[in-house]
Write an enzyme that holds these catalytic residues in place. Structure first.
Site, PDB file in Angstrom:
ATOM      1  N   ARG A  16      -8.396 -22.439  61.916  1.00  0.00           N
ATOM      2  CA  ARG A  16      -8.025 -22.567  63.258  1.00  0.00           C
ATOM      3  C   ARG A  16      -8.347 -21.268  63.918  1.00  0.00           C
ATOM      4  NH1 ARG A  16      -1.596 -23.401  62.999  1.00  0.00           N
ATOM      5  NH2 ARG A  16      -2.070 -22.995  60.612  1.00  0.00           N
ATOM      6  N   GLN A  76     -10.353 -19.441  42.961  1.00  0.00           N
ATOM      7  CA  GLN A  76      -9.777 -20.985  43.019  1.00  0.00           C
ATOM      8  C   GLN A  76     -10.869 -21.862  43.830  1.00  0.00           C
ATOM      9  OE1 GLN A  76      -6.706 -21.561  46.023  1.00  0.00           O
ATOM     10  NE2 GLN A  76      -5.607 -23.107  44.710  1.00  0.00           N
ATOM     11  N   ASP A 106      -2.614 -12.945  54.839  1.00  0.00           N
ATOM     12  CA  ASP A 106      -2.723 -13.064  56.373  1.00  0.00           C
ATOM     13  C   ASP A 106      -1.746 -12.454  56.872  1.00  0.00           C
ATOM     14  OD1 ASP A 106      -1.020 -15.053  55.897  1.00  0.00           O
ATOM     15  OD2 ASP A 106      -2.102 -16.467  57.051  1.00  0.00           O
ATOM     16  N   ALA A 383     -28.889  22.084  84.045  1.00  0.00           N
ATOM     17  CA  ALA A 383     -28.855  20.681  84.402  1.00  0.00           C
ATOM     18  C   ALA A 383     -29.962  19.835  84.253  1.00  0.00           C
ATOM     19  CB  ALA A 383     -28.046  20.748  85.812  1.00  0.00           C
TER      20      ALA A 383
HETATM   21  C1  UD1 Z   1       3.520 -21.437  52.875  1.00  0.00           C
HETATM   22  C2  UD1 Z   1       4.854 -21.760  52.226  1.00  0.00           C
HETATM   23  C3  UD1 Z   1       5.948 -21.883  53.132  1.00  0.00           C
HETATM   24  C4  UD1 Z   1       5.990 -20.383  53.915  1.00  0.00           C
HETATM   25  C5  UD1 Z   1       4.709 -20.174  54.590  1.00  0.00           C
HETATM   26  C6  UD1 Z   1       4.957 -18.942  55.180  1.00  0.00           C
HETATM   27  C7  UD1 Z   1       4.246 -23.090  50.176  1.00  0.00           C
HETATM   28  C8  UD1 Z   1       4.031 -24.288  49.770  1.00  0.00           C
HETATM   29  N1  UD1 Z   1       4.703 -22.835  51.437  1.00  0.00           N
HETATM   30  O1  UD1 Z   1       3.295 -22.663  53.487  1.00  0.00           O
HETATM   31  O2  UD1 Z   1       7.322 -22.143  52.514  1.00  0.00           O
HETATM   32  O3  UD1 Z   1       7.138 -20.767  54.818  1.00  0.00           O
HETATM   33  O4  UD1 Z   1       3.615 -20.163  53.551  1.00  0.00           O
HETATM   34  O5  UD1 Z   1       3.626 -18.710  55.893  1.00  0.00           O
HETATM   35  O6  UD1 Z   1       3.745 -22.127  49.252  1.00  0.00           O
HETATM   36  N2  UD1 Z   1      -3.607 -20.561  49.678  1.00  0.00           N
HETATM   37  C9  UD1 Z   1      -4.616 -20.265  48.589  1.00  0.00           C
HETATM   38  N3  UD1 Z   1      -4.751 -21.357  47.892  1.00  0.00           N
HETATM   39  C10 UD1 Z   1      -4.418 -22.735  48.164  1.00  0.00           C
HETATM   40  C11 UD1 Z   1      -3.246 -22.793  49.275  1.00  0.00           C
HETATM   41  C12 UD1 Z   1      -3.016 -21.627  49.863  1.00  0.00           C
HETATM   42  O7  UD1 Z   1      -4.991 -19.283  48.357  1.00  0.00           O
HETATM   43  O8  UD1 Z   1      -4.648 -23.700  47.376  1.00  0.00           O
HETATM   44  C13 UD1 Z   1      -3.355 -19.475  50.351  1.00  0.00           C
HETATM   45  C14 UD1 Z   1      -3.648 -19.342  51.740  1.00  0.00           C
HETATM   46  O9  UD1 Z   1      -4.841 -18.864  52.196  1.00  0.00           O
HETATM   47  C15 UD1 Z   1      -2.503 -18.542  52.465  1.00  0.00           C
HETATM   48  C16 UD1 Z   1      -1.388 -18.672  51.650  1.00  0.00           C
HETATM   49  O10 UD1 Z   1      -1.874 -19.015  50.365  1.00  0.00           O
HETATM   50  O11 UD1 Z   1      -2.890 -17.069  52.419  1.00  0.00           O
HETATM   51  C17 UD1 Z   1      -0.456 -19.514  52.133  1.00  0.00           C
HETATM   52  O12 UD1 Z   1      -1.123 -20.902  52.036  1.00  0.00           O
HETATM   53  P1  UD1 Z   1      -0.674 -21.959  53.619  1.00  0.00           P
HETATM   54  O13 UD1 Z   1      -1.327 -23.126  53.252  1.00  0.00           O
HETATM   55  O14 UD1 Z   1      -0.857 -21.249  54.685  1.00  0.00           O
HETATM   56  O15 UD1 Z   1       0.685 -22.246  53.326  1.00  0.00           O
HETATM   57  P2  UD1 Z   1       1.932 -22.501  54.444  1.00  0.00           P
HETATM   58  O16 UD1 Z   1       1.472 -24.281  54.641  1.00  0.00           O
HETATM   59  O17 UD1 Z   1       1.692 -21.816  55.581  1.00  0.00           O
HETATM   60 CA    CA Z   2       0.164 -20.236  56.448  1.00  0.00          CA
END
Ligand code: UD1
Ligand code: CA
Length: 492
Positions: A16, A76, A106, A383
């Site tokens: 985004r 990962q 973030d 100047a």
């Molecule tokens: C996650 C939480 C949610 C919380 C929210 C807060 C879970 C399942 N959900 O949701 O409960 O309210 O954060 O912002 O944990 N990331 C990885 N590898 C992955 C997936 C994600 O490194 O495979 C990292 C992303 O880069 C990010 C963080 O984990 O920094 C959170 O991932 P994101 O997909 O944003 O989770 P949310 O759906 O926001």
């Molecule tokens: Ca998030």
């Protein structure tokens, strides 16, 4: 903190942002987003830090290692959810003991103190899992903290899996969780991806702990902005504003006067002394340091600059410059890298400097370019002087000694040296060294070609004006009374 491992998740793409640059690398308050998170994490002094990288890891990985050289990087390859990411981290780091904290890369407003308080609470309560939660006005998109009628935490349910009633819950998971390391190692392989996103949710560990009869709890953070992530540039700007407000307020509490906090921007790594005054429209960026009683602004940008005590910097743009104690800069000055202005020195209006060492009490007051130069203490540059440092191929240096007095509208053709106490006449082009105490004069004697305008520009306004001035002079001479009265006025 002993036996503490902190895992920072930064493998997601952040689509985004619509950017070539990975989300966590976007700058805010003079650091990358992940730079702020790592600073907060380092403030709690964990035994080790593990960062999970995936998307654009060729950029994110080296950035993290530059900031935290002993950080373990876990790769990962495919982003299969936060539970999967933590598994990858634990595999890369080897088994952890004690406490494992998971944070996202973030959330740039996270404070070290909040993280420390959360970890202390988790450890004191001896829980299997603790959730750093927050009460928010709009919980959309977050995992909701589900409590039973007694108020005990039972589970976290993600937005996509929540029932309409669960979506009404205002208590959300900030994404920061603390675990007992042994419990986590045991629970990770038991997480499934049988949910609406098809991901391994780290948050499923809460339910797993509850089912095993272990203690789970949530600790609500006071300032929810600390756990807010920036998913797009509008949110990034809003977090930037909040972060700036926090930094500016903290400096005001430390004894800095900020006339207009709304138009003052101060990066996280800037250092300000007591009784500094910042006037409206000022940006203090990077590693800028300002000493006591200096007054900066209005409308000034200083990046990686050092400003001495009591200096005054007005409507100036400066980068990698050092401004001495009690020195005066501006208005409308441009100080480029390598500028060093001594104590009580002056760089005045419409002056550009670069790689220029200007001594104590030396002055470049008006309309000049000073590049690749050294100006001795107490010297005054006239100047409109150009230090011509570039011959079209290479750059050369000009050295002006101490207490020299150079005339207006000079050109110093580098490499050239003007000695201590030397002078130059107005309009001089200095191509050869000037010895100490000498006066350099390069322009020839002035010749006046009488009546030139009338003969070469006949019929123009210039010629008419010249002719009228001629008549005027004649009439002045023929009227002794008027002529005497005007004599003083027309000479000035
Ligand atoms: C996650 C939480 C949610 C919380 C929210 C807060 C879970 C399942 N959900 O949701 O409960 O309210 O954060 O912002 O944990 N990331 C990885 N590898 C992955 C997936 C994600 O490194 O495979 C990292 C992303 O880069 C990010 C963080 O984990 O920094 C959170 O991932 P994101 O997909 O944003 O989770 P949310 O759906 O926001
Ligand atoms: Ca998030």
């Amino acid at each position: 903190m002993d036996n503490l491992t902190v895992i920072v998740l930064a493998a997601g793409g952040g689509t985004r942002m619509k950017s070539k640059t990975m989300k966590v690398l976007h700058p805010i308050g003079g650091r990358s987003m992940i730079g702020h998170v790592l600073a907060a994490v380092q403030a709690v002094e964990p035994q080790r830090i593990v960062a999970v990288v995936g998307h654009q890891r060729d950029q994110v990985g080296p950035h993290i290692q530059q900031l935290v050289p002993d950080c373990v990087l876990a790769v990962q390859e495919t982003q299969e959810g936060t539970g999967h990411a933590v598994r990858v981290a634990i595999e890369a780091a080897g088994t952890a003991r004690g406490t494992v904290v998971v944070a996202a890369g973030d959330t740039p407003l996270l404070r070290g103190e909040s993280l420390r308080a959360f970890i202390a609470e988790h450890e004191a309560a001896q829980r299997a899992v603790s959730i750093l939660s927050g009460i928010v006005a709009d919980p959309f998109g977050y995992g909701r903290v589900i409590r039973n009628p007694e108020g005990d935490v039972e589970a976290i349910v993600e937005e996509k899996d929540a029932t309409p009633e669960q979506r009404e819950i205002a208590e959300i998971n900030s994404g920061i969780l603390a675990f007992d390391a042994e419990f986590l190692a045991d629970a990770l392989p038991r997480i499934s991806n049988d949910n609406n996103k098809g991901e391994y949710y780290l948050t499923d560990t809460v339910q797993i702990a509850r089912d095993a009869g272990m203690t789970v709890g949530a600790f609500a953070i006071d300032d929810v902005s600390e756990t807010e992530g920036a998913n797009d540039r509008a949110q990034l700007a809003e977090l930037g504003r909040l972060l700036n407000q926090r930094i500016v307020t903290d400096w005001m509490r430390e004894g800095v006067t900020v006339m207009d906090p709304a138009t003052t921007w101060i990066d996280a790594d800037v250092q300000l002394a007591q009784d500094v005054t910042i006037l409206p429209g000022t940006q203090l960026l990077g590693a800028t340091v300002v000493a006591d009683d200096a007054v900066i602004g209005p409308d000034t940008t200083l990046k990686d600059c050092e400003v001495g005590a009591g200096a005054r910097v007005v409507r100036t743009h400066a980068e990698l410059a050092v401004i001495g104690d009690q020195a005066v800069v501006g208005p409308f000055s441009y100080l480029r890298p390598g500028t060093r202005l001594g104590a009580r020195g002056k760089i005045g209006a419409f002056v550009e400097t670069k790689n220029a060492q200007i001594g104590d009490e030396a002055k470049v007051p008006h309309l000049s370019y000073v590049g690749d130069a050294e100006i001795g203490e107490g010297t005054n540059i006239g100047a409109g002087t150009i230090f011509a440092n570039y011959d079209g191929v290479a750059k050369h240096r000009t050295v002006v000694g101490r207490h020299a007095r150079t005339g207006s509208n000079n050109t110093f053709v580098a490499p050239v040296t003007i000695g201590d106490g030397a002078g130059t006449a107005g309009g001089t082009t200095v191509r050869r060294d000037v010895p100490p105490g000498a006066l350099a004069v390069s322009s020839g004697p002035q010749r006046n070609l009488e009546g030139w305008a009338q003969s070469k520009r006949a019929g123009t306004a210039q010629a008419d004006a010249a002719s009228r001035a001629g008549e005027q002079q004649v009439s002045d001479l023929t009227d002794p009374g008027v002529g005497n009265a005007d004599a003083g006025g027309t000479q000035s």
